[in-house]
Scaffold this motif. Structure first.
Motif, PDB file in Angstrom:
ATOM      1  N   LEU A 149       0.841  -1.192   0.000  1.00  0.00           N
ATOM      2  CA  LEU A 149       0.000   0.000   0.000  1.00  0.00           C
ATOM      3  C   LEU A 149       0.883   1.252   0.000  1.00  0.00           C
ATOM      4  O   LEU A 149       0.985   1.933  -0.993  1.00  0.00           O
ATOM      5  N   GLY A 150       1.564   1.528   1.072  1.00  0.00           N
ATOM      6  CA  GLY A 150       2.368   2.755   1.132  1.00  0.00           C
ATOM      7  C   GLY A 150       1.498   3.948   0.778  1.00  0.00           C
ATOM      8  O   GLY A 150       0.438   4.144   1.363  1.00  0.00           O
ATOM      9  N   ALA A 151       1.935   4.710  -0.231  1.00  0.00           N
ATOM     10  CA  ALA A 151       1.166   5.902  -0.627  1.00  0.00           C
ATOM     11  C   ALA A 151       0.054   5.568  -1.619  1.00  0.00           C
ATOM     12  O   ALA A 151      -0.690   6.449  -2.042  1.00  0.00           O
ATOM     13  N   ARG A 152      -0.057   4.267  -2.004  1.00  0.00           N
ATOM     14  CA  ARG A 152      -1.096   3.893  -2.977  1.00  0.00           C
ATOM     15  C   ARG A 152      -2.474   3.843  -2.314  1.00  0.00           C
ATOM     16  O   ARG A 152      -2.580   3.533  -1.132  1.00  0.00           O
ATOM     17  N   LYS A 153      -3.481   4.052  -3.110  1.00  0.00           N
ATOM     18  CA  LYS A 153      -4.847   3.959  -2.556  1.00  0.00           C
ATOM     19  C   LYS A 153      -5.266   2.488  -2.424  1.00  0.00           C
ATOM     20  O   LYS A 153      -5.978   2.110  -1.512  1.00  0.00           O
ATOM     21  N   PHE A 154      -4.836   1.684  -3.394  1.00  0.00           N
ATOM     22  CA  PHE A 154      -5.197   0.253  -3.411  1.00  0.00           C
ATOM     23  C   PHE A 154      -3.918  -0.547  -3.672  1.00  0.00           C
ATOM     24  O   PHE A 154      -2.891   0.044  -4.040  1.00  0.00           O
ATOM     25  N   VAL A 155      -3.970  -1.876  -3.498  1.00  0.00           N
ATOM     26  CA  VAL A 155      -2.705  -2.613  -3.511  1.00  0.00           C
ATOM     27  C   VAL A 155      -1.975  -2.589  -4.856  1.00  0.00           C
ATOM     28  O   VAL A 155      -0.762  -2.766  -4.897  1.00  0.00           O
ATOM     29  N   CYS A 156      -2.674  -2.358  -5.931  1.00  0.00           N
ATOM     30  CA  CYS A 156      -1.990  -2.331  -7.235  1.00  0.00           C
ATOM     31  C   CYS A 156      -2.107  -0.970  -7.911  1.00  0.00           C
ATOM     32  O   CYS A 156      -1.963  -0.863  -9.122  1.00  0.00           O
ATOM     33  N   GLY A 157      -2.364   0.066  -7.149  1.00  0.00           N
ATOM     34  CA  GLY A 157      -2.434   1.406  -7.753  1.00  0.00           C
ATOM     35  C   GLY A 157      -3.574   2.226  -7.193  1.00  0.00           C
ATOM     36  O   GLY A 157      -3.999   2.031  -6.056  1.00  0.00           O
ATOM     37  N   ASP A 158      -4.074   3.133  -8.031  1.00  0.00           N
ATOM     38  CA  ASP A 158      -5.076   4.082  -7.533  1.00  0.00           C
ATOM     39  C   ASP A 158      -6.512   3.644  -7.749  1.00  0.00           C
ATOM     40  O   ASP A 158      -7.444   4.378  -7.431  1.00  0.00           O
ATOM     41  N   ALA A 159      -6.689   2.459  -8.306  1.00  0.00           N
ATOM     42  CA  ALA A 159      -8.055   1.948  -8.500  1.00  0.00           C
ATOM     43  C   ALA A 159      -8.122   0.529  -7.936  1.00  0.00           C
ATOM     44  O   ALA A 159      -7.123  -0.203  -7.965  1.00  0.00           O
ATOM     45  N   PHE A 179      -8.678  -7.255  16.338  1.00  0.00           N
ATOM     46  CA  PHE A 179      -7.279  -6.966  16.030  1.00  0.00           C
ATOM     47  C   PHE A 179      -7.060  -5.460  15.927  1.00  0.00           C
ATOM     48  O   PHE A 179      -7.853  -4.752  15.310  1.00  0.00           O
ATOM     49  N   ASP A 180      -5.982  -4.989  16.531  1.00  0.00           N
ATOM     50  CA  ASP A 180      -5.681  -3.559  16.535  1.00  0.00           C
ATOM     51  C   ASP A 180      -4.842  -3.197  15.293  1.00  0.00           C
ATOM     52  O   ASP A 180      -3.647  -3.505  15.229  1.00  0.00           O
ATOM     53  N   PHE A 181      -5.482  -2.546  14.334  1.00  0.00           N
ATOM     54  CA  PHE A 181      -4.768  -2.161  13.106  1.00  0.00           C
ATOM     55  C   PHE A 181      -4.087  -0.790  13.235  1.00  0.00           C
ATOM     56  O   PHE A 181      -3.531  -0.310  12.258  1.00  0.00           O
ATOM     57  N   SER A 182      -4.178  -0.163  14.435  1.00  0.00           N
ATOM     58  CA  SER A 182      -3.649   1.211  14.509  1.00  0.00           C
ATOM     59  C   SER A 182      -2.150   1.320  14.178  1.00  0.00           C
ATOM     60  O   SER A 182      -1.730   2.359  13.662  1.00  0.00           O
ATOM     61  N   PRO A 183      -1.328   0.272  14.407  1.00  0.00           N
ATOM     62  CA  PRO A 183       0.069   0.416  13.950  1.00  0.00           C
ATOM     63  C   PRO A 183       0.204   0.378  12.422  1.00  0.00           C
ATOM     64  O   PRO A 183       1.306   0.537  11.904  1.00  0.00           O
ATOM     65  N   TYR A 184      -0.901   0.150  11.735  1.00  0.00           N
ATOM     66  CA  TYR A 184      -0.848  -0.002  10.272  1.00  0.00           C
ATOM     67  C   TYR A 184      -1.824   0.988   9.611  1.00  0.00           C
ATOM     68  O   TYR A 184      -2.880   0.600   9.096  1.00  0.00           O
ATOM     69  N   PRO A 185      -1.472   2.288   9.634  1.00  0.00           N
ATOM     70  CA  PRO A 185      -2.426   3.306   9.164  1.00  0.00           C
ATOM     71  C   PRO A 185      -2.798   3.169   7.693  1.00  0.00           C
ATOM     72  O   PRO A 185      -3.914   3.519   7.299  1.00  0.00           O
ATOM     73  N   ASN A 186      -1.873   2.653   6.874  1.00  0.00           N
ATOM     74  CA  ASN A 186      -2.213   2.520   5.439  1.00  0.00           C
ATOM     75  C   ASN A 186      -3.237   1.401   5.228  1.00  0.00           C
ATOM     76  O   ASN A 186      -4.081   1.487   4.336  1.00  0.00           O
ATOM     77  N   ILE A 187      -3.143   0.358   6.057  1.00  0.00           N
ATOM     78  CA  ILE A 187      -4.140  -0.718   5.972  1.00  0.00           C
ATOM     79  C   ILE A 187      -5.494  -0.175   6.425  1.00  0.00           C
ATOM     80  O   ILE A 187      -6.523  -0.412   5.785  1.00  0.00           O
ATOM     81  N   GLN A 188      -5.486   0.580   7.507  1.00  0.00           N
ATOM     82  CA  GLN A 188      -6.756   1.151   7.999  1.00  0.00           C
ATOM     83  C   GLN A 188      -7.414   2.032   6.931  1.00  0.00           C
ATOM     84  O   GLN A 188      -8.616   1.936   6.683  1.00  0.00           O
ATOM     85  N   ALA A 189      -6.589   2.866   6.285  1.00  0.00           N
ATOM     86  CA  ALA A 189      -7.139   3.778   5.265  1.00  0.00           C
ATOM     87  C   ALA A 189      -7.667   2.971   4.073  1.00  0.00           C
ATOM     88  O   ALA A 189      -8.715   3.290   3.493  1.00  0.00           O
ATOM     89  N   TRP A 190      -6.952   1.914   3.722  1.00  0.00           N
ATOM     90  CA  TRP A 190      -7.362   1.050   2.588  1.00  0.00           C
ATOM     91  C   TRP A 190      -8.696   0.361   2.891  1.00  0.00           C
ATOM     92  O   TRP A 190      -9.608   0.336   2.044  1.00  0.00           O
ATOM     93  N   ILE A 191      -8.822  -0.160   4.116  1.00  0.00           N
ATOM     94  CA  ILE A 191     -10.089  -0.800   4.502  1.00  0.00           C
ATOM     95  C   ILE A 191     -11.216   0.231   4.373  1.00  0.00           C
ATOM     96  O   ILE A 191     -12.291  -0.066   3.843  1.00  0.00           O
ATOM     97  N   GLY A 192     -10.941   1.458   4.812  1.00  0.00           N
ATOM     98  CA  GLY A 192     -11.946   2.534   4.719  1.00  0.00           C
ATOM     99  C   GLY A 192     -12.342   2.785   3.269  1.00  0.00           C
ATOM    100  O   GLY A 192     -13.519   2.969   2.958  1.00  0.00           O
ATOM    101  N   ARG A 193     -11.343   2.788   2.368  1.00  0.00           N
ATOM    102  CA  ARG A 193     -11.658   3.020   0.935  1.00  0.00           C
ATOM    103  C   ARG A 193     -12.481   1.882   0.369  1.00  0.00           C
ATOM    104  O   ARG A 193     -13.404   2.099  -0.413  1.00  0.00           O
ATOM    105  N   MET A 194     -12.146   0.658   0.753  1.00  0.00           N
ATOM    106  CA  MET A 194     -12.915  -0.486   0.239  1.00  0.00           C
ATOM    107  C   MET A 194     -14.342  -0.447   0.790  1.00  0.00           C
ATOM    108  O   MET A 194     -15.298  -0.742   0.079  1.00  0.00           O
TER     109      MET A 194
END
Ligand SMILES: N[C@@H](CCC(=O)N[C@@H](CS)C(=O)NCC(=O)O)C(=O)O
Length: 222
Positions: A149-159, A179-194
């Motif tokens: 993920l990093g700066a990507r919105k989704f695992v393979c890009g922006d879509a 499970f506490d995902f707070s150490p993984y903010p990019n995963i949390q944001a990705w789940i939110g986008r999905m």
């Protein structure tokens, strides 16, 4: 087309999400895992694995959620499975990663034992499996958070691609283990986008129903 599935199943949900997001005409056949319908002779004669999801499209009958997602995406020309060779290779890579490294350590060890205990699994064994899973899945969660993920919105890009459909269903099992995902903010944001996809909440309603039933069972056991 006909899809045998159960919305409480982690591997059914990505396919159901795909069907809903793409507005596919699909006859949905509920195979009730809670009552063991997957092991009834009638269903075993369709899918001898006794598992869901399972797709029938004319003379094609197939299981395996990853393969079903790829088939449906190719059949419908969905951008969630890009045709560019290298872009598609990255989606294939992510799906293989989710179904092996991530599923084994995060789902099988860290999350599923939580569901086993109310159904008779030895709590000491469950605790040991979960501790092992938490220790070892940290490695894969870090890769997902920082590299895939990093700066990507989704695992393979922006879509979103079918890798996200599949991966988020596995990641959300973390809710069963609180499970506490707070150490993984990019995963949390990705789940939110999905979760913001138009058909997401409707498709995952069965999962959240199961989750609240498990929480009530756990509260009643205290
Ligand atoms: N690798 C398969 C796994 C299918 C699978 O194990 N599905 C579970 C539900 S998530 C199931 O049907 N379990 C019933 C059983 O094992 O009795 C896939 O991705 O489709």
């Amino acid at each position: 087309m006909k899809l045998y599935c159960d919305p409480i199943s982690t591997t059914s949900r990505p396919v159901l999400l795909f069907v809903a997001e793409h507005g596919l005409e699909m006859e949905i056949v509920h195979v009730d895992l809670m009552s063991g319908a997957q092991l009834e002779p009638a269903y075993l004669s369709i899918n001898p694995n006794g598992a869901v999801p399972f797709l029938v499209d004319g003379d094609l009958a197939m299981g395996e959620s990853s393969a079903i997602l790829k088939y449906l995406a190719q059949k419908t020309g969905s951008p969630t499975y890009p045709t560019d060779l290298k872009a598609r290779a990255k989606v294939d890579e992510a799906m293989a990663w989710f179904t092996t490294n991530f599923h084994e350590y995060f789902c099988l060890f860290t999350c599923y034992p939580n569901m086993g205990v109310p159904h008779g699994m030895d709590p000491v064994l469950a605790q040991a499996l979960m501790a092992y899973g938490e220790e070892h899945s940290a490695r894969w969660l870090k890769v997902l958070d920082q590299h895939m993920l990093g700066a990507r919105k989704f695992v393979c890009g922006d879509a979103p691609t079918i890798a996200d459909y599949q991966g988020v269903s596995f990641a959300l099992l973390g809710e069963i283990a609180a499970f506490d995902f707070s150490p993984y903010p990019n995963i949390q944001a990705w789940i939110g986008r999905m979760r913001a996809l138009p058909s997401f909440e409707r498709t995952f309603a069965g999962f959240y129903g199961l989750l609240s039933a498990l929480r009530s069972q756990a509260a009643a056991a205290i």
